[in-house]
Scaffold this active site. Structure first.
Site, PDB file in Angstrom:
ATOM      1  N   LYS A 280      -8.229   7.258 -15.271  1.00  0.00           N
ATOM      2  CA  LYS A 280      -7.541   7.221 -13.842  1.00  0.00           C
ATOM      3  C   LYS A 280      -8.344   7.142 -12.917  1.00  0.00           C
ATOM      4  O   LYS A 280      -7.538   7.007 -11.963  1.00  0.00           O
ATOM      5  CB  LYS A 280      -7.983   9.003 -15.055  1.00  0.00           C
ATOM      6  CG  LYS A 280      -6.717   9.442 -15.103  1.00  0.00           C
ATOM      7  CD  LYS A 280      -6.653  11.618 -15.394  1.00  0.00           C
ATOM      8  CE  LYS A 280      -6.132  11.730 -17.104  1.00  0.00           C
ATOM      9  NZ  LYS A 280      -6.172  13.306 -16.282  1.00  0.00           N
TER      10      LYS A 280
ATOM     11  N   ASP B  35      -2.754  16.969 -12.451  1.00  0.00           N
ATOM     12  CA  ASP B  35      -3.635  17.925 -12.739  1.00  0.00           C
ATOM     13  C   ASP B  35      -4.053  19.194 -12.246  1.00  0.00           C
ATOM     14  O   ASP B  35      -4.412  20.207 -13.071  1.00  0.00           O
ATOM     15  CB  ASP B  35      -5.019  17.590 -13.858  1.00  0.00           C
ATOM     16  CG  ASP B  35      -4.326  16.758 -14.938  1.00  0.00           C
ATOM     17  OD1 ASP B  35      -3.792  16.463 -15.973  1.00  0.00           O
ATOM     18  OD2 ASP B  35      -4.632  15.204 -14.745  1.00  0.00           O
TER      19      ASP B  35
HETATM   20  P1  NAP Z   1     -14.453  13.522 -20.079  1.00  0.00           P
HETATM   21  O1  NAP Z   1     -14.684  13.084 -18.556  1.00  0.00           O
HETATM   22  O2  NAP Z   1     -14.958  12.537 -20.902  1.00  0.00           O
HETATM   23  O3  NAP Z   1     -15.724  14.796 -19.632  1.00  0.00           O
HETATM   24  C1  NAP Z   1     -15.646  15.856 -20.360  1.00  0.00           C
HETATM   25  C2  NAP Z   1     -17.202  16.210 -19.581  1.00  0.00           C
HETATM   26  O4  NAP Z   1     -17.861  17.541 -20.587  1.00  0.00           O
HETATM   27  C3  NAP Z   1     -18.409  16.272 -18.752  1.00  0.00           C
HETATM   28  O5  NAP Z   1     -18.763  16.579 -17.998  1.00  0.00           O
HETATM   29  C4  NAP Z   1     -19.449  16.031 -20.712  1.00  0.00           C
HETATM   30  O6  NAP Z   1     -20.149  15.654 -20.056  1.00  0.00           O
HETATM   31  C5  NAP Z   1     -19.176  17.492 -21.013  1.00  0.00           C
HETATM   32  N1  NAP Z   1     -19.454  17.162 -22.648  1.00  0.00           N
HETATM   33  C6  NAP Z   1     -19.182  16.676 -23.299  1.00  0.00           C
HETATM   34  N2  NAP Z   1     -19.508  16.960 -24.225  1.00  0.00           N
HETATM   35  C7  NAP Z   1     -20.060  18.516 -24.004  1.00  0.00           C
HETATM   36  C8  NAP Z   1     -21.062  19.267 -24.887  1.00  0.00           C
HETATM   37  N3  NAP Z   1     -21.547  18.719 -26.452  1.00  0.00           N
HETATM   38  N4  NAP Z   1     -21.574  19.798 -23.996  1.00  0.00           N
HETATM   39  C9  NAP Z   1     -21.810  19.835 -22.786  1.00  0.00           C
HETATM   40  N5  NAP Z   1     -21.161  19.105 -22.514  1.00  0.00           N
HETATM   41  C10 NAP Z   1     -20.373  18.269 -22.720  1.00  0.00           C
HETATM   42  O7  NAP Z   1     -13.291  14.100 -20.409  1.00  0.00           O
HETATM   43  P2  NAP Z   1     -12.037  15.439 -19.344  1.00  0.00           P
HETATM   44  O8  NAP Z   1     -10.698  14.600 -19.300  1.00  0.00           O
HETATM   45  O9  NAP Z   1     -13.027  15.728 -18.437  1.00  0.00           O
HETATM   46  O10 NAP Z   1     -11.264  16.350 -20.613  1.00  0.00           O
HETATM   47  C11 NAP Z   1     -12.496  17.561 -20.785  1.00  0.00           C
HETATM   48  C12 NAP Z   1     -11.220  18.917 -22.018  1.00  0.00           C
HETATM   49  O11 NAP Z   1     -10.757  18.791 -21.026  1.00  0.00           O
HETATM   50  C13 NAP Z   1     -11.341  17.242 -22.646  1.00  0.00           C
HETATM   51  O12 NAP Z   1     -11.435  18.628 -24.170  1.00  0.00           O
HETATM   52  C14 NAP Z   1      -9.411  17.661 -22.596  1.00  0.00           C
HETATM   53  O13 NAP Z   1      -8.541  17.046 -23.765  1.00  0.00           O
HETATM   54  C15 NAP Z   1      -9.189  18.682 -22.018  1.00  0.00           C
HETATM   55  N6  NAP Z   1      -7.646  17.999 -20.642  1.00  0.00           N
HETATM   56  C16 NAP Z   1      -7.608  19.424 -20.715  1.00  0.00           C
HETATM   57  C17 NAP Z   1      -5.956  19.061 -19.991  1.00  0.00           C
HETATM   58  C18 NAP Z   1      -5.115  19.524 -19.834  1.00  0.00           C
HETATM   59  O14 NAP Z   1      -4.082  19.293 -19.180  1.00  0.00           O
HETATM   60  N7  NAP Z   1      -4.914  21.321 -20.354  1.00  0.00           N
HETATM   61  C19 NAP Z   1      -6.071  18.109 -18.773  1.00  0.00           C
HETATM   62  C20 NAP Z   1      -7.479  16.907 -18.900  1.00  0.00           C
HETATM   63  C21 NAP Z   1      -8.252  17.243 -19.302  1.00  0.00           C
HETATM   64  P3  NAP Z   1     -21.527  14.155 -20.135  1.00  0.00           P
HETATM   65  O15 NAP Z   1     -20.901  13.207 -19.728  1.00  0.00           O
HETATM   66  O16 NAP Z   1     -23.007  14.485 -20.024  1.00  0.00           O
HETATM   67  O17 NAP Z   1     -20.456  13.804 -22.385  1.00  0.00           O
END
Ligand code: NAP
Length: 298
Positions: A74, A110
């Site tokens: 992205k 988003d």
């Molecule tokens: P990302 O860029 O990998 O970011 C994930 C975030 O969560 C980071 O801050 C990460 O911290 C933190 N995290 C991961 N595992 C954790 C844990 N066990 N405990 C505490 N913090 C944790 O992912 P993303 O793209 O932002 O996506 C996040 C979620 O949103 C996913 O489940 C995705 O499917 C969902 N999402 C949904 C939509 C929708 O349309 N509904 C759109 C986008 C994303 P670290 O950097 O320390 O790992």
């Protein structure tokens, strides 16, 4: 004249579990449009940009009508585009690519997808919001909340990442974004004030469906609406806990559909058939209980 085919697709890695083809194929079919939505899985390596540029050339040549972009690209695609929408520019990440005015353009649906779906919850305007997580999705959500005038706190396990995120949105924040650790003590201190809780971590996502970003032994904020970006399962543990506490809650399925619908509309010019798109993706999610709490706060 031959029938026009609409060519759409998604760049990312890995893409094995992507629901995007289902959503967009359902929309094309419902509107009687010929076309397809392809998965372009590009393995992260030293030649990833060559593969991405090759696909972008197909968009510029009109052979691909539109692309979605997901993890981990992205932000990678941003410098490869000729124009960005104001929201994509401010967020610094793109999830939708198309040609506009002869320019290869990137948008971020988003943020608007989240904002549109959030309207389904009875959130008090400008109530203090707490965002859990500081990754890619959190960027779009933070932008969206700040633009809508909320004061926002970000709780993350990586404080540096959260501080960088907060800092990058200083210019559009009415009040500075507060940063705190994603830990019971810190959360319990501000819990009382929170009117909107948003999860943007992957905690709760299939297959780890019994995980939850809010500590197990801490009650959810008493007066909050809860929005969980995780959409598979539709009833995440966080949403179920909120329902049990009588809080209005919603999982990310609506945002997923809405961001896809907005992208589809950019690419095709048609109004996206949201109900059909939602049904297509709901059928692929687990578990079978798919009710989202809409109860009023007591
Ligand atoms: P990302 O860029 O990998 O970011 C994930 C975030 O969560 C980071 O801050 C990460 O911290 C933190 N995290 C991961 N595992 C954790 C844990 N066990 N405990 C505490 N913090 C944790 O992912 P993303 O793209 O932002 O996506 C996040 C979620 O949103 C996913 O489940 C995705 O499917 C969902 N999402 C949904 C939509 C929708 O349309 N509904 C759109 C986008 C994303 P670290 O950097 O320390 O790992």
């Amino acid at each position: 004249m031959p029938e026009q085919r609409i060519n759409l697709g998604l760049i990312g890695w890995p893409l094995d579990h992507s629901l995007s083809p289902r959503i967009h194929q359902a929309a094309l079919q419902e509107l009687g449009l010929a076309g397809r939505y392809c998965l372009y899985a590009i393995e992260p390596n030293h030649i990833q940009d060559v593969a991405i540029l090759d696909l972008l050339e197909h968009v510029a040549a009109g052979e691909i009508d539109g692309l979605n972009v997901t993890l981990p690209y992205k932000q990678t695609v941003v410098p490869l585009l000729a124009a960005l929408t104001p929201s994509a520019e401010c967020i610094g990440a793109v999830n939708t690519i198309y040609m506009e005015n002869g320019l290869l353009t990137g948008d971020n649906t988003d943020a608007a997808g989240f904002q549109n779906d959030l309207q389904q919850l009875p959130v008090e305007k400008h109530t203090p919001a707490l965002l859990l997580g500081a990754g890619g999705a959190a960027r779009a959500v933070l932008f969206s909340l700040l633009k809508a005038g909320y004061s926002v706190g970000v709780a993350a396990r990586n404080l540096l990442q959260a501080q960088e995120l907060a800092h990058s949105f200083n210019a559009i924040a009415n009040t500075p974004v507060e940063v705190l650790p994603l830990e019971k003590n810190a959360l319990s201190q501000i819990s009382r004030k929170i009117g909107l809780l948003v999860n943007a971590t992957p905690l709760g996502m299939s297959p780890d469906t019994e995980t939850c970003p809010w500590p197990e032994d801490l009650a959810l904020p008493l007066h909050a609406c809860v929005y969980d970006l995780v959409y598979n399962p539709v009833d995440t543990l966080l949403v179920r806990r909120a329902c049990q506490a009588g809080l209005p809650a919603r999982s990310g399925l609506g945002m997923l559909v809405e961001q896809a619908a907005l992208a589809f509309e950019r690419w095709t010019g048609y109004t996206a058939p949201r109900a059909v798109m939602r049904q297509a993706v709901q059928d692929a999610c687990e578990p079978r209980i798919r009710q989202t709490s809409q109860r009023k706060i007591k």
